[in-house]
Design an enzyme around this catalytic site. Structure first.
Site, PDB file in Angstrom:
ATOM      1  N   THR A 119      -4.477 -19.539  12.744  1.00 20.79           N
ATOM      2  CA  THR A 119      -3.763 -20.765  13.138  1.00 20.79           C
ATOM      3  C   THR A 119      -2.748 -20.479  14.247  1.00 20.79           C
ATOM      4  O   THR A 119      -2.735 -21.137  15.287  1.00 20.79           O
ATOM      5  CB  THR A 119      -3.041 -21.357  11.903  1.00 20.79           C
ATOM      6  OG1 THR A 119      -4.006 -21.544  10.878  1.00 20.79           O
ATOM      7  CG2 THR A 119      -2.382 -22.688  12.234  1.00 20.79           C
ATOM      8  N   ARG A 137     -10.272  -9.535  11.856  1.00 19.32           N
ATOM      9  CA  ARG A 137     -11.072  -8.954  10.773  1.00 19.32           C
ATOM     10  C   ARG A 137     -12.559  -9.206  11.029  1.00 19.32           C
ATOM     11  O   ARG A 137     -13.371  -8.305  10.961  1.00 19.32           O
ATOM     12  CB  ARG A 137     -10.615  -9.637   9.468  1.00 19.32           C
ATOM     13  CG  ARG A 137     -11.092  -9.055   8.200  1.00 19.32           C
ATOM     14  CD  ARG A 137     -10.349  -9.682   7.036  1.00 19.32           C
ATOM     15  NE  ARG A 137     -10.001 -11.099   7.274  1.00 19.32           N
ATOM     16  CZ  ARG A 137      -9.199 -11.812   6.521  1.00 19.32           C
ATOM     17  NH1 ARG A 137      -8.618 -11.255   5.478  1.00 19.32           N
ATOM     18  NH2 ARG A 137      -8.943 -13.077   6.790  1.00 19.32           N
ATOM     19  N   GLU A 154      11.228 -14.987  16.034  1.00 20.40           N
ATOM     20  CA  GLU A 154      11.622 -16.403  16.122  1.00 20.40           C
ATOM     21  C   GLU A 154      10.679 -17.314  15.327  1.00 20.40           C
ATOM     22  O   GLU A 154      11.108 -18.316  14.740  1.00 20.40           O
ATOM     23  CB  GLU A 154      11.632 -16.835  17.599  1.00 20.40           C
ATOM     24  CG  GLU A 154      12.086 -18.259  17.848  1.00 20.40           C
ATOM     25  CD  GLU A 154      13.520 -18.502  17.438  1.00 20.40           C
ATOM     26  OE1 GLU A 154      14.431 -17.988  18.101  1.00 20.40           O
ATOM     27  OE2 GLU A 154      13.738 -19.211  16.437  1.00 20.40           O
ATOM     28  N   VAL A 187      10.889 -18.450  10.891  1.00 19.58           N
ATOM     29  CA  VAL A 187      11.633 -19.490  10.173  1.00 19.58           C
ATOM     30  C   VAL A 187      11.511 -20.803  10.941  1.00 19.58           C
ATOM     31  O   VAL A 187      11.908 -20.887  12.106  1.00 19.58           O
ATOM     32  CB  VAL A 187      13.130 -19.115  10.026  1.00 19.58           C
ATOM     33  CG1 VAL A 187      13.894 -20.219   9.310  1.00 19.58           C
ATOM     34  CG2 VAL A 187      13.289 -17.791   9.295  1.00 19.58           C
ATOM     35  N   GLY A 221       9.010 -22.367  12.257  1.00 18.56           N
ATOM     36  CA  GLY A 221       8.068 -22.406  13.376  1.00 18.56           C
ATOM     37  C   GLY A 221       8.725 -22.588  14.724  1.00 18.56           C
ATOM     38  O   GLY A 221       9.402 -21.688  15.227  1.00 18.56           O
ATOM     39  N   GLU A 264      -1.102 -24.021   2.452  1.00 19.20           N
ATOM     40  CA  GLU A 264      -1.975 -22.859   2.433  1.00 19.20           C
ATOM     41  C   GLU A 264      -3.182 -23.167   1.529  1.00 19.20           C
ATOM     42  O   GLU A 264      -3.103 -24.054   0.671  1.00 19.20           O
ATOM     43  CB  GLU A 264      -1.234 -21.653   1.841  1.00 19.20           C
ATOM     44  CG  GLU A 264      -0.003 -21.242   2.622  1.00 19.20           C
ATOM     45  CD  GLU A 264      -0.329 -20.684   3.995  1.00 19.20           C
ATOM     46  OE1 GLU A 264      -1.361 -20.008   4.117  1.00 19.20           O
ATOM     47  OE2 GLU A 264       0.414 -20.964   4.935  1.00 19.20           O
ATOM     48  N   ASP A 276       7.981 -19.006  -0.397  1.00 18.50           N
ATOM     49  CA  ASP A 276       7.990 -19.045   1.068  1.00 18.50           C
ATOM     50  C   ASP A 276       9.379 -19.451   1.574  1.00 18.50           C
ATOM     51  O   ASP A 276       9.900 -18.868   2.531  1.00 18.50           O
ATOM     52  CB  ASP A 276       6.933 -20.050   1.562  1.00 18.50           C
ATOM     53  CG  ASP A 276       6.974 -20.230   3.074  1.00 18.50           C
ATOM     54  OD1 ASP A 276       6.483 -19.328   3.783  1.00 18.50           O
ATOM     55  OD2 ASP A 276       7.511 -21.255   3.550  1.00 18.50           O
ATOM     56  N   LYS A 296      12.210 -17.111   3.917  1.00 21.50           N
ATOM     57  CA  LYS A 296      12.950 -17.557   5.110  1.00 21.50           C
ATOM     58  C   LYS A 296      14.459 -17.491   4.864  1.00 21.50           C
ATOM     59  O   LYS A 296      15.238 -17.158   5.769  1.00 21.50           O
ATOM     60  CB  LYS A 296      12.514 -18.973   5.479  1.00 21.50           C
ATOM     61  CG  LYS A 296      11.047 -19.036   5.907  1.00 21.50           C
ATOM     62  CD  LYS A 296      10.526 -20.463   5.904  1.00 21.50           C
ATOM     63  CE  LYS A 296       9.053 -20.507   6.265  1.00 21.50           C
ATOM     64  NZ  LYS A 296       8.428 -21.804   5.971  1.00 21.50           N
TER      65      LYS A 296
HETATM   66  N1  LIG Z   1       0.487 -21.295  10.051  1.00 22.14           N
HETATM   67  C1  LIG Z   1       1.756 -21.609  10.294  1.00 22.14           C
HETATM   68  O1  LIG Z   1       2.089 -22.777  10.508  1.00 22.14           O
HETATM   69  C2  LIG Z   1       2.810 -20.525  10.330  1.00 22.14           C
HETATM   70  C3  LIG Z   1       4.139 -20.886  10.633  1.00 22.14           C
HETATM   71  C4  LIG Z   1       5.123 -19.888  10.698  1.00 22.14           C
HETATM   72  C5  LIG Z   1       4.776 -18.577  10.438  1.00 22.14           C
HETATM   73  N2  LIG Z   1       3.477 -18.266  10.103  1.00 22.14           N
HETATM   74  C6  LIG Z   1       3.160 -16.882   9.853  1.00 22.14           C
HETATM   75  O2  LIG Z   1       2.293 -16.414  10.871  1.00 22.14           O
HETATM   76  C7  LIG Z   1       1.409 -15.429  10.342  1.00 22.14           C
HETATM   77  C8  LIG Z   1      -0.027 -15.852  10.624  1.00 22.14           C
HETATM   78  O3  LIG Z   1      -0.274 -17.065   9.983  1.00 22.14           O
HETATM   79  P1  LIG Z   1      -1.608 -17.923  10.267  1.00 22.14           P
HETATM   80  O4  LIG Z   1      -1.375 -19.240   9.605  1.00 22.14           O
HETATM   81  O5  LIG Z   1      -1.958 -17.883  11.682  1.00 22.14           O
HETATM   82  O6  LIG Z   1      -2.672 -17.092   9.407  1.00 22.14           O
HETATM   83  P2  LIG Z   1      -4.267 -17.237   9.432  1.00 22.14           P
HETATM   84  O7  LIG Z   1      -4.679 -18.527  10.038  1.00 22.14           O
HETATM   85  O8  LIG Z   1      -4.717 -16.936   8.042  1.00 22.14           O
HETATM   86  O9  LIG Z   1      -4.752 -16.077  10.398  1.00 22.14           O
HETATM   87  C9  LIG Z   1      -4.664 -14.729  10.050  1.00 22.14           C
HETATM   88  C10 LIG Z   1      -5.392 -13.879  11.074  1.00 22.14           C
HETATM   89  O10 LIG Z   1      -5.202 -12.520  10.719  1.00 22.14           O
HETATM   90  C11 LIG Z   1      -6.491 -11.870  10.708  1.00 22.14           C
HETATM   91  N3  LIG Z   1      -6.515 -10.833   9.683  1.00 22.14           N
HETATM   92  C12 LIG Z   1      -6.245 -10.978   8.366  1.00 22.14           C
HETATM   93  N4  LIG Z   1      -6.379  -9.782   7.748  1.00 22.14           N
HETATM   94  C13 LIG Z   1      -6.748  -8.894   8.691  1.00 22.14           C
HETATM   95  C14 LIG Z   1      -7.041  -7.524   8.682  1.00 22.14           C
HETATM   96  N5  LIG Z   1      -6.985  -6.803   7.549  1.00 22.14           N
HETATM   97  N6  LIG Z   1      -7.369  -6.908   9.837  1.00 22.14           N
HETATM   98  C15 LIG Z   1      -7.437  -7.609  10.988  1.00 22.14           C
HETATM   99  N7  LIG Z   1      -7.159  -8.941  11.060  1.00 22.14           N
HETATM  100  C16 LIG Z   1      -6.813  -9.566   9.930  1.00 22.14           C
HETATM  101  C17 LIG Z   1      -7.506 -12.953  10.407  1.00 22.14           C
HETATM  102  O11 LIG Z   1      -8.732 -12.503  10.917  1.00 22.14           O
HETATM  103  P3  LIG Z   1     -10.073 -13.374  10.750  1.00 22.14           P
HETATM  104  O12 LIG Z   1      -9.826 -14.591  11.592  1.00 22.14           O
HETATM  105  O13 LIG Z   1     -11.134 -12.501  11.308  1.00 22.14           O
HETATM  106  O14 LIG Z   1     -10.200 -13.695   9.298  1.00 22.14           O
HETATM  107  C18 LIG Z   1      -6.899 -14.140  11.157  1.00 22.14           C
HETATM  108  O15 LIG Z   1      -7.310 -14.139  12.480  1.00 22.14           O
HETATM  109  C19 LIG Z   1       1.761 -15.310   8.871  1.00 22.14           C
HETATM  110  O16 LIG Z   1       2.669 -14.265   8.685  1.00 22.14           O
HETATM  111  C20 LIG Z   1       2.426 -16.631   8.554  1.00 22.14           C
HETATM  112  O17 LIG Z   1       3.349 -16.551   7.479  1.00 22.14           O
HETATM  113  C21 LIG Z   1       2.494 -19.209  10.059  1.00 22.14           C
END
Ligand SMILES: NC(=O)c1ccc[n+]([C@@H]2O[C@H](COP(=O)([O-])OP(=O)(O)OC[C@H]3O[C@@H](n4cnc5c(N)ncnc54)[C@H](OP(=O)(O)O)[C@@H]3O)[C@@H](O)[C@H]2O)c1
Length: 440
Positions: free
Chosen positions: A15, A47, A130, A133, A135, A191, A202, A206
């Site tokens: 994402t 991955r 940044e 917390v 976004g 999630e 969560d 933060k």
């Molecule tokens: N989503 C939000 O709105 C948001 C807001 C603030 C902070 N965050 C933080 O940002 C971070 C990412 O969140 P996200 O929502 O983008 O997560 P996500 O959509 O689940 O994406 C995770 C990515 O990491 C890759 N990955 C997972 N395990 C892996 C491994 N062992 N080796 C290599 N790649 C791996 C996945 O690969 P594949 O695609 O190949 O599965 C995917 O591309 C998290 O720490 C989250 O807390 C997210």
């Protein structure tokens, strides 16, 4: 002609990572025009190399090998994997390879912040976060740069959009907790496993990150009192609304004479509170500084686009040369000097709302109020409560107390259950007025 070129390697392209890919590749020239920097995304490690990615991320830079991020042709590593195991390894190995790191991973920082900060300072590189917390809201930079002249007396925040969406939808649309949460999942706010959202974890991650910035402490995460929203029923939101209160999952940090009080719990806000009206997916954070008074950040916190905006602002900050300097200079990231501290429970008295399913329905009101009074709680209001939207649940008794210490309240509630006055565990939550700053 760009002043400086920087090559970015990114772990994770989900994402947030896809949003970062868009900003660094699709918007490369616009960003260069705005910053004078040539920021190039040169490698993306994920991955599953067969999964389709953001349209702007070319296959040629995608790899399944995380270790390649540490090669000499990468200057800076962005960690967007999430979790605390692989992500910790990615961050620590990048630091060991002399790379600056940008992450949005609040869980990693809340649980392993001191280890990561110490390693980065020893290596002379920066760790910026940044996006961790709220976004896209510029909360971290706002505190570290904009509010650095202040002693922060307190902060509080609505830090989880999923919880806020669920609480809002229950009240506004009359949905049950389960239906509102299912909608949040369907709309992509929650999630896949939303337990960390709704159980408050969560938000607490933060809170721990903000406590380091605001108070210079590294809270022992396991000691932070955390209560999520799973026990809040539609009946509570309806009763609170009738009383003039809005229910929010609050993260609270207060500096007291005995150290920082940090906690997460559902709370009723009075009408005057600045967070009233922060509904749906909205996030908000207030800081109370001794010179600036009250400052509030408010907006749509998380999501791919907003969080990518924050991540890229960190990349720019590092490329400009400010990020590493700020990180290695500020004492709050010097974990040898900073306090590693247990978080305390709130010690100030608060008003409480209590709701219980009573044997005998309306006739039980005075008995329950007398029971609380007998336990040392001054009851200001006690009455039966019914509402057409929860008619099937029968009659509840709701009470409002005068300001009461948490320990007294807890003992009184325990007594209600043991004495059989309540047919199920009563729900009780504090009622909060706006914080009074030392310089309002
Ligand atoms: N989503 C939000 O709105 C948001 C807001 C603030 C902070 N965050 C933080 O940002 C971070 C990412 O969140 P996200 O929502 O983008 O997560 P996500 O959509 O689940 O994406 C995770 C990515 O990491 C890759 N990955 C997972 N395990 C892996 C491994 N062992 N080796 C290599 N790649 C791996 C996945 O690969 P594949 O695609 O190949 O599965 C995917 O591309 C998290 O720490 C989250 O807390 C997210």
């Amino acid at each position: 002609m760009h002043a400086k070129s920087i090559r970015v390697g990114m772990a994770g392209c989900g994402t947030v990572g896809c949003g970062v890919g868009d900003l660094l590749i699709r918007d490369h020239d616009a960003l260069a025009a705005r910053t004078g920097l040539d920021i190039r995304l040169v490698r993306v490690a994920i991955r599953d190399v067969c999964k389709s990615r953001a349209p702007h991320v070319p296959d040629a830079i995608i790899t399944g090998d995380l270790a390649t991020l540490n090669r000499a042709d990468v200057d800076l590593v962005v960690e967007l994997i999430g979790g605390t195991t692989v992500a910790r390894q990615v961050v620590l190995s990048a630091i060991a390879a002399g790379k600056d790191v940008v992450t949005a991973n609040k869980a990693l920082l809340a649980l392993h912040g001191p280890e990561i900060y110490a390693a980065a300072r020893a290596a002379g590189v920066g760790v910026l976060f940044e996006g961790s917390v709220c976004g896209g809201l510029p909360v971290i930079g706002g505190v570290l740069r904009g509010l650095i002249a202040n002693r922060i007396d307190a902060f509080e925040g609505i830090l989880n959009g999923t919880c806020n969406y669920v609480l809002t939808e229950m009240l506004v649309a009359g949905k049950s907790f389960a239906d509102a949460l299912a909608d949040a999942q369907r709309l992509g706010y929650a999630e896949a496993d939303p337990a960390l959202d709704i159980n408050g974890t969560d938000t607490a991650h933060k809170l721990a990150v903000l406590a380091t910035l605001a108070f210079g402490v590294h809270a022992d995460f396991a000691t932070i009192p955390v209560e999520g929203i799973t026990r809040i029923g539609l009946v509570d939101l309806l009763a609170g609304h009738e009383l003039g209160f809005a229910c929010k999952l609050l993260a609270v940090g207060r500096m007291t004479e005995d150290g920082p009080a940090l906690y997460v719990r559902p709370t009723f806000l009075t009408r005057e509170h600045p967070f009233v009206g922060v509904d749906g997916r909205g996030n908000a954070v207030s800081f109370y500084g001794h010179s600036v008074g009250h400052v509030m950040f408010k907006g749509m916190g998380a999501g791919g686009g907003p969080t990518a905006s924050a991540v890229v602002s960190d990349v720019v900050e590092i490329a400009l040369g400010n990020g590493r300097r700020t990180f290695t200079q500020l004492p709050m990231f010097d974990t040898a000097a900073a306090t590693r501290q247990a978080a305390m429970r709130p010690t100030a008295p608060a008003r409480f709302y209590v709701r219980c399913a009573a044997r005998g329905g309306a006739a039980a009101v005075s008995g329950i109020a007398d029971g609380l009074r007998g336990a040392g709680v001054a009851v200001q209001e006690a009455r039966p409560f019914t509402h057409p939207a929860v008619a099937a649940e029968g009659t509840y008794v709701i009470l409002l107390t005068a300001p009461t210490m948490e320990s007294t309240m807890r003992a009184a509630i325990d007594g209600m259950q043991k004495g059989g006055a309540a047919t199920e565990a009563p729900v009780y939550l504090p009622v909060t007025d706006p914080f009074v700053s030392s310089n309002p």
